[in-house]
Design a protein around this motif. Structure first.
Motif, PDB file in Angstrom:
ATOM      1  N   GLN A  17       0.876  -1.170   0.000  1.00 39.06           N
ATOM      2  CA  GLN A  17       0.000   0.000   0.000  1.00 39.06           C
ATOM      3  C   GLN A  17       0.914   1.221   0.000  1.00 39.06           C
ATOM      4  OE1 GLN A  17      -3.218  -0.831   0.135  1.00 39.06           O
ATOM      5  NE2 GLN A  17      -4.304   1.090   0.379  1.00 39.06           N
ATOM      6  N   VAL A  18       0.796   2.087  -1.000  1.00 39.56           N
ATOM      7  CA  VAL A  18       1.758   3.172  -1.170  1.00 39.56           C
ATOM      8  C   VAL A  18       1.056   4.524  -1.258  1.00 39.56           C
ATOM      9  CG1 VAL A  18       3.586   4.108  -2.636  1.00 39.56           C
ATOM     10  CG2 VAL A  18       3.369   1.637  -2.366  1.00 39.56           C
ATOM     11  N   ILE A  19       1.632   5.516  -0.575  1.00 40.77           N
ATOM     12  CA  ILE A  19       1.208   6.909  -0.733  1.00 40.77           C
ATOM     13  C   ILE A  19       2.356   7.651  -1.402  1.00 40.77           C
ATOM     14  CG2 ILE A  19       0.574   9.052   0.441  1.00 40.77           C
ATOM     15  CD1 ILE A  19      -0.631   7.359   2.669  1.00 40.77           C
ATOM     16  N   GLY A  20       2.124   8.144  -2.617  1.00 39.12           N
ATOM     17  CA  GLY A  20       3.148   8.877  -3.354  1.00 39.12           C
ATOM     18  C   GLY A  20       2.917  10.373  -3.248  1.00 39.12           C
ATOM     19  N   ILE A  21       3.964  11.111  -2.920  1.00 40.80           N
ATOM     20  CA  ILE A  21       3.884  12.571  -2.820  1.00 40.80           C
ATOM     21  C   ILE A  21       4.554  13.153  -4.065  1.00 40.80           C
ATOM     22  CG2 ILE A  21       4.503  14.593  -1.444  1.00 40.80           C
ATOM     23  CD1 ILE A  21       4.586  12.743   1.001  1.00 40.80           C
ATOM     24  N   TYR A  22       3.742  13.755  -4.942  1.00 38.14           N
ATOM     25  CA  TYR A  22       4.238  14.189  -6.250  1.00 38.14           C
ATOM     26  C   TYR A  22       4.332  15.703  -6.365  1.00 38.14           C
ATOM     27  CZ  TYR A  22       4.443   9.687  -8.521  1.00 38.14           C
ATOM     28  OH  TYR A  22       4.805   8.416  -8.882  1.00 38.14           O
ATOM     29  N   GLY A  23       5.262  16.136  -7.209  1.00 36.00           N
ATOM     30  CA  GLY A  23       5.508  17.524  -7.524  1.00 36.00           C
ATOM     31  C   GLY A  23       7.008  17.748  -7.607  1.00 36.00           C
ATOM     32  N   PRO A  24       7.462  18.446  -8.625  1.00 34.58           N
ATOM     33  CA  PRO A  24       6.693  19.045  -9.714  1.00 34.58           C
ATOM     34  C   PRO A  24       6.281  18.061 -10.812  1.00 34.58           C
ATOM     35  CG  PRO A  24       9.002  19.528 -10.003  1.00 34.58           C
ATOM     36  CD  PRO A  24       8.886  18.795  -8.689  1.00 34.58           C
ATOM     37  N   SER A  25       6.758  16.814 -10.742  1.00 35.35           N
ATOM     38  CA  SER A  25       6.327  15.822 -11.729  1.00 35.35           C
ATOM     39  C   SER A  25       4.863  15.458 -11.491  1.00 35.35           C
ATOM     40  CB  SER A  25       7.208  14.568 -11.637  1.00 35.35           C
ATOM     41  OG  SER A  25       7.198  14.042 -10.331  1.00 35.35           O
ATOM     42  N   SER A  26       4.199  14.979 -12.536  1.00 33.01           N
ATOM     43  CA  SER A  26       2.775  14.669 -12.460  1.00 33.01           C
ATOM     44  C   SER A  26       2.559  13.175 -12.243  1.00 33.01           C
ATOM     45  CB  SER A  26       2.069  15.093 -13.748  1.00 33.01           C
ATOM     46  OG  SER A  26       0.775  14.513 -13.818  1.00 33.01           O
ATOM     47  N   PRO A  27       1.713  12.783 -11.280  1.00 31.68           N
ATOM     48  CA  PRO A  27       1.437  11.355 -11.091  1.00 31.68           C
ATOM     49  C   PRO A  27       0.691  10.747 -12.267  1.00 31.68           C
ATOM     50  CG  PRO A  27      -0.038  12.692  -9.741  1.00 31.68           C
ATOM     51  CD  PRO A  27       0.989  13.623 -10.311  1.00 31.68           C
ATOM     52  N   PHE A  28       0.004  11.597 -13.059  1.00 32.52           N
ATOM     53  CA  PHE A  28      -0.709  11.092 -14.224  1.00 32.52           C
ATOM     54  C   PHE A  28       0.257  10.702 -15.343  1.00 32.52           C
ATOM     55  CE2 PHE A  28      -3.790  13.737 -12.019  1.00 32.52           C
ATOM     56  CZ  PHE A  28      -4.897  12.914 -11.992  1.00 32.52           C
ATOM     57  N   LYS A  29       1.443  11.291 -15.344  1.00 28.99           N
ATOM     58  CA  LYS A  29       2.437  10.991 -16.373  1.00 28.99           C
ATOM     59  C   LYS A  29       3.557  10.091 -15.866  1.00 28.99           C
ATOM     60  CE  LYS A  29       3.829  14.434 -18.902  1.00 28.99           C
ATOM     61  NZ  LYS A  29       4.325  15.780 -19.287  1.00 28.99           N
ATOM     62  N   CYS A  30       3.866  10.186 -14.571  1.00 32.39           N
ATOM     63  CA  CYS A  30       5.018   9.473 -14.024  1.00 32.39           C
ATOM     64  C   CYS A  30       4.663   8.530 -12.882  1.00 32.39           C
ATOM     65  CB  CYS A  30       6.063  10.466 -13.514  1.00 32.39           C
ATOM     66  SG  CYS A  30       6.577  11.699 -14.720  1.00 32.39           S
ATOM     67  N   GLY A  31       3.390   8.476 -12.517  1.00 31.20           N
ATOM     68  CA  GLY A  31       2.984   7.650 -11.388  1.00 31.20           C
ATOM     69  C   GLY A  31       2.968   6.177 -11.723  1.00 31.20           C
ATOM     70  N   PRO A  32       2.825   5.331 -10.708  1.00 37.02           N
ATOM     71  CA  PRO A  32       2.783   3.885 -10.932  1.00 37.02           C
ATOM     72  C   PRO A  32       1.519   3.482 -11.670  1.00 37.02           C
ATOM     73  CG  PRO A  32       2.253   4.384  -8.658  1.00 37.02           C
ATOM     74  CD  PRO A  32       2.685   5.677  -9.282  1.00 37.02           C
ATOM     75  N   LEU A  33       1.601   2.381 -12.403  1.00 35.10           N
ATOM     76  CA  LEU A  33       0.449   1.819 -13.082  1.00 35.10           C
ATOM     77  C   LEU A  33      -0.040   0.605 -12.309  1.00 35.10           C
ATOM     78  CD1 LEU A  33       1.656   1.947 -16.801  1.00 35.10           C
ATOM     79  CD2 LEU A  33       0.163   3.561 -15.625  1.00 35.10           C
ATOM     80  N   GLY A  34      -1.265   0.207 -12.548  1.00 42.02           N
ATOM     81  CA  GLY A  34      -1.788  -0.991 -11.902  1.00 42.02           C
ATOM     82  C   GLY A  34      -3.258  -0.850 -11.568  1.00 42.02           C
ATOM     83  N   ASN A  35      -3.900  -1.985 -11.348  1.00 44.49           N
ATOM     84  CA  ASN A  35      -5.332  -2.002 -11.080  1.00 44.49           C
ATOM     85  C   ASN A  35      -5.684  -1.396  -9.727  1.00 44.49           C
ATOM     86  OD1 ASN A  35      -5.791  -3.364 -13.519  1.00 44.49           O
ATOM     87  ND2 ASN A  35      -5.389  -5.350 -12.572  1.00 44.49           N
ATOM     88  N   LYS A  36      -4.718  -1.337  -8.805  1.00 48.61           N
ATOM     89  CA  LYS A  36      -5.001  -0.852  -7.456  1.00 48.61           C
ATOM     90  C   LYS A  36      -4.579   0.601  -7.251  1.00 48.61           C
ATOM     91  CE  LYS A  36      -4.580  -5.460  -5.410  1.00 48.61           C
ATOM     92  NZ  LYS A  36      -3.885  -6.300  -4.409  1.00 48.61           N
ATOM     93  N   VAL A  37      -4.104   1.246  -8.312  1.00 51.84           N
ATOM     94  CA  VAL A  37      -3.640   2.625  -8.202  1.00 51.84           C
ATOM     95  C   VAL A  37      -4.835   3.572  -8.205  1.00 51.84           C
ATOM     96  CG1 VAL A  37      -2.299   4.454  -9.302  1.00 51.84           C
ATOM     97  CG2 VAL A  37      -1.425   2.118  -9.281  1.00 51.84           C
ATOM     98  N   ASP A  38      -4.873   4.477  -7.239  1.00 51.22           N
ATOM     99  CA  ASP A  38      -5.951   5.453  -7.108  1.00 51.22           C
ATOM    100  C   ASP A  38      -5.331   6.843  -7.030  1.00 51.22           C
ATOM    101  OD1 ASP A  38      -8.290   6.801  -6.656  1.00 51.22           O
ATOM    102  OD2 ASP A  38      -8.514   6.147  -4.573  1.00 51.22           O
ATOM    103  N   LEU A  39      -5.375   7.578  -8.127  1.00 51.42           N
ATOM    104  CA  LEU A  39      -4.775   8.903  -8.168  1.00 51.42           C
ATOM    105  C   LEU A  39      -5.731   9.937  -7.578  1.00 51.42           C
ATOM    106  CD1 LEU A  39      -3.107   8.915 -11.698  1.00 51.42           C
ATOM    107  CD2 LEU A  39      -2.021   8.563  -9.490  1.00 51.42           C
ATOM    108  N   ARG A  40      -5.221  10.699  -6.615  1.00 52.87           N
ATOM    109  CA  ARG A  40      -6.027  11.734  -5.974  1.00 52.87           C
ATOM    110  C   ARG A  40      -5.394  13.089  -6.270  1.00 52.87           C
ATOM    111  NH1 ARG A  40      -9.269   9.569  -1.836  1.00 52.87           N
ATOM    112  NH2 ARG A  40      -9.702   7.403  -2.389  1.00 52.87           N
ATOM    113  N   SER A  41      -5.974  13.830  -7.184  1.00 47.69           N
ATOM    114  CA  SER A  41      -5.448  15.151  -7.532  1.00 47.69           C
ATOM    115  C   SER A  41      -6.589  15.988  -8.085  1.00 47.69           C
ATOM    116  CB  SER A  41      -4.331  15.027  -8.567  1.00 47.69           C
ATOM    117  OG  SER A  41      -3.858  16.299  -8.953  1.00 47.69           O
ATOM    118  N   GLU A  42      -6.613  17.264  -7.714  1.00 46.70           N
ATOM    119  CA  GLU A  42      -7.660  18.145  -8.209  1.00 46.70           C
ATOM    120  C   GLU A  42      -7.410  18.539  -9.663  1.00 46.70           C
ATOM    121  OE1 GLU A  42      -7.999  21.456  -5.654  1.00 46.70           O
ATOM    122  OE2 GLU A  42      -8.686  20.308  -3.920  1.00 46.70           O
TER     123      GLU A  42
END
Length: 208
Positions: free
Chosen positions: A169-194
Motif C-alpha cells: 500500500q503506497v502513498i506517493g507525494i508528487y511535484g513538480p512531476s505529475s502522477p498522471f504521467k510518471c505515477g505507478p500503473l496498476g489495477n489498485k492505483v488510485d490517483l487523488r489530484s484536483e
C-alpha cells in the motif's frame, strides 16, 4: 519543436511510423508501449508484480520482528522532487506516537537526506542500513520492509515504483512531476489530484 511522430533512427526500421500523434499528457510508460504495440503485441499487462526469494525478505523481517511498520523513502533521485525533509520528520514522529514503528529507506545517494531527517525527529526510527549495508547497496532487500509495512510513503522515485510492484500500500507525494504521467500503473492505483497538470509555480521548478 516537438515532432508529431517518432521514427526509428535505425535504417532497418526507418519506414516504421512507431508512435501515434504525440501527446505530452500521455503516461511515459504508454509512450514506450507504442513501440511494443507496433511489434504486434496486443495483450499488455499494466499491473506490474513480482516475487523474490525469501532469503532477500528475511533480513527485514528479522529487523522488525512482527512490529507494525510504516516505511518512508524521503529522498528521490532529483532534489526538486523531494517533499521537505522537516515535514517527513514531523510525519514520522506522528506515526511513531501512534504506536507504529517507522523504517527509513534509501540508497547511497539518499543517505544525507535520511540522516538529516533522523536528526530532526523527536522519536527514534528504524534506519534500514544501520549495521547492515545490504539495505543501502541493494534495493532488493528493501522489499522485505515493503511487504511487511502497513504503508509505504515516498516521493516520485524508483523506490515508490518498487514498493507498488511488491504489492505494498503506497502513498506517493508528487511535484513538480505529475502522477498522471510518471505515477505507478496498476489495477489498485488510485490517483487523488484536483488537477491533471501541475501548477505553473510547480512547473517552473521542473524546468531548469
Amino acid at each position: 519543436l516537438r515532432p508529431k511522430y517518432f521514427f526509428s533512427r535505425n535504417p532497418l526500421f526507418s519506414s516504421w511510423k512507431v508512435f501515434k500523434k504525440f501527446d505530452r499528457e500521455d503516461h511515459v510508460i504508454e509512450r514506450v508501449l507504442y513501440v511494443v504495440k507496433a511489434l504486434g503485441f496486443k495483450d499488455i499487462d499494466r499491473d506490474p508484480t513480482f516475487e523474490v526469494d525469501k532469503s532477500f525478505l528475511e533480513p527485514a523481517q528479522q529487523r522488525i520482528k512482527g512490529k507494525k511498520v510504516v516505511s518512508i523513502i524521503p529522498s528521490a533521485g532529483k532534489k526538486r522532487k523531494n517533499w521537505p525533509v522537516e515535514k517527513y520528520a514531523k510525519l514520522a514522529d506522528m506515526i511513531i506516537e501512534q504506536g507504529i514503528s517507522v523504517v527509513l529507506l534509501g540508497g547511497p545517494a539518499d543517505k544525507d537526506v535520511i540522516d538529516t531527517m533522523h536528526r530532526l525527529m523527536a522519536q527514534t526510527p528504524i534506519i534500514a542500513y544501520e549495521n547492515d549495508e545490504r539495505f543501502l547497496k541493494d534495493p532488493i532487500y528493501a522489499i522485505g520492509f515493503f511487504k511487511n509495512s502497513k504503508c509505504v510513503v515516498a516521493n516520485d522515485s524508483g523506490g515508490l515504483h518498487l514498493a507498488v510492484a511488491a504489492g505494498s500500500q503506497v502513498i506517493g507525494i508528487y511535484g513538480p512531476s505529475s502522477p498522471f504521467k510518471c505515477g505507478p500503473l496498476g489495477n489498485k492505483v488510485d490517483l487523488r489530484s484536483e488537477e491533471r497538470r501541475v501548477g505553473k509555480e510547480c512547473r517552473s521548478r521542473w524546468s531548469p
